[in-house]
Design a protein around this motif. Sequence first.
Motif, short mmCIF file in Angstrom:
data_model
loop_
_atom_site.label_atom_id
_atom_site.label_comp_id
_atom_site.label_asym_id
_atom_site.label_seq_id
_atom_site.Cartn_x
_atom_site.Cartn_y
_atom_site.Cartn_z
N TYR A 1 -22.50 -33.70 34.29
CA TYR A 1 -21.31 -33.66 35.15
C TYR A 1 -21.75 -33.79 36.61
N MET A 2 -21.01 -34.59 37.37
CA MET A 2 -21.30 -34.80 38.79
C MET A 2 -20.00 -34.67 39.58
N HIS A 3 -20.09 -34.02 40.76
CA HIS A 3 -18.86 -33.80 41.52
C HIS A 3 -19.16 -33.72 43.02
N GLY A 4 -18.19 -34.15 43.80
CA GLY A 4 -18.30 -34.07 45.25
C GLY A 4 -17.82 -32.73 45.77
N ILE A 5 -18.59 -32.13 46.65
CA ILE A 5 -18.22 -30.83 47.20
C ILE A 5 -16.91 -30.92 47.98
N TYR A 6 -16.68 -32.06 48.63
CA TYR A 6 -15.50 -32.22 49.48
C TYR A 6 -14.42 -33.07 48.83
N ASP A 7 -14.47 -33.18 47.52
CA ASP A 7 -13.47 -33.97 46.80
C ASP A 7 -12.08 -33.40 47.05
N TRP B 1 -25.70 -30.38 35.73
CA TRP B 1 -24.64 -30.33 36.74
C TRP B 1 -25.21 -30.74 38.10
N HIS B 2 -24.48 -31.61 38.80
CA HIS B 2 -24.90 -32.06 40.13
C HIS B 2 -23.70 -32.00 41.08
#
Length: 217
Positions: A160-166, A190-191
Amino acid sequence: MIDLFPTGARHAVIWLHGLGDSGAGLAPLVEALTLPAERPVRHLLPDAPERPITINMGYKMRGWYDIRSFDNPADRAVESHVRESAARISALIDQLVADGFAAERIVLAGFSQGGVIASFTALRYAAPLAGLLCMSTYLAAPATLAAEITPAARALPICYMHGIYDDVVKLAMGWDAKNQLEALGLSLEWHEYPMRHEICQPQLADIRRWLLTQLTD
């Protein structure tokens, strides 16, 4: 659907795009990965159907499912649409297997809405797959997952990958998916990245590394 099928490919990745995009929209990502020619990989980039999207004032656009609201988790993904789209992707996997690609050499990957369908499909697919890659996304119908997850999916490599400021799919929604999967005994990589609802350059390197780890004989 875009089908990039190099000679000698024994592995495949199905890439599922986000809301309002198309398979062609993810093609530059595939190209940017610069996977080694000595390990040819078939890439399939299907298009979601066009449908009215409630949160976008009912305008028609490509979407794997309708989103009625982000306020209520049950409205983030119309379950009947999710199941229709997941059935379509399962059929695509079945076709790949019929074409000679072993299920354990097939990765499902998706961004945003595409990640929702990728995870929904992979976690309920009967045969073991090579991996599940989810970018900037969340889980649909999590209440049914414990009853519907297949034995094969319990050993599925997941990233799973996600933007902190999404600001479209909040980081908390990604963390919620992570926590729910781990509560079922699944393990995942996780990233997080200092980005919004997008794919960034450092992420590409992580995607490339992860894919090459999964796409082995």
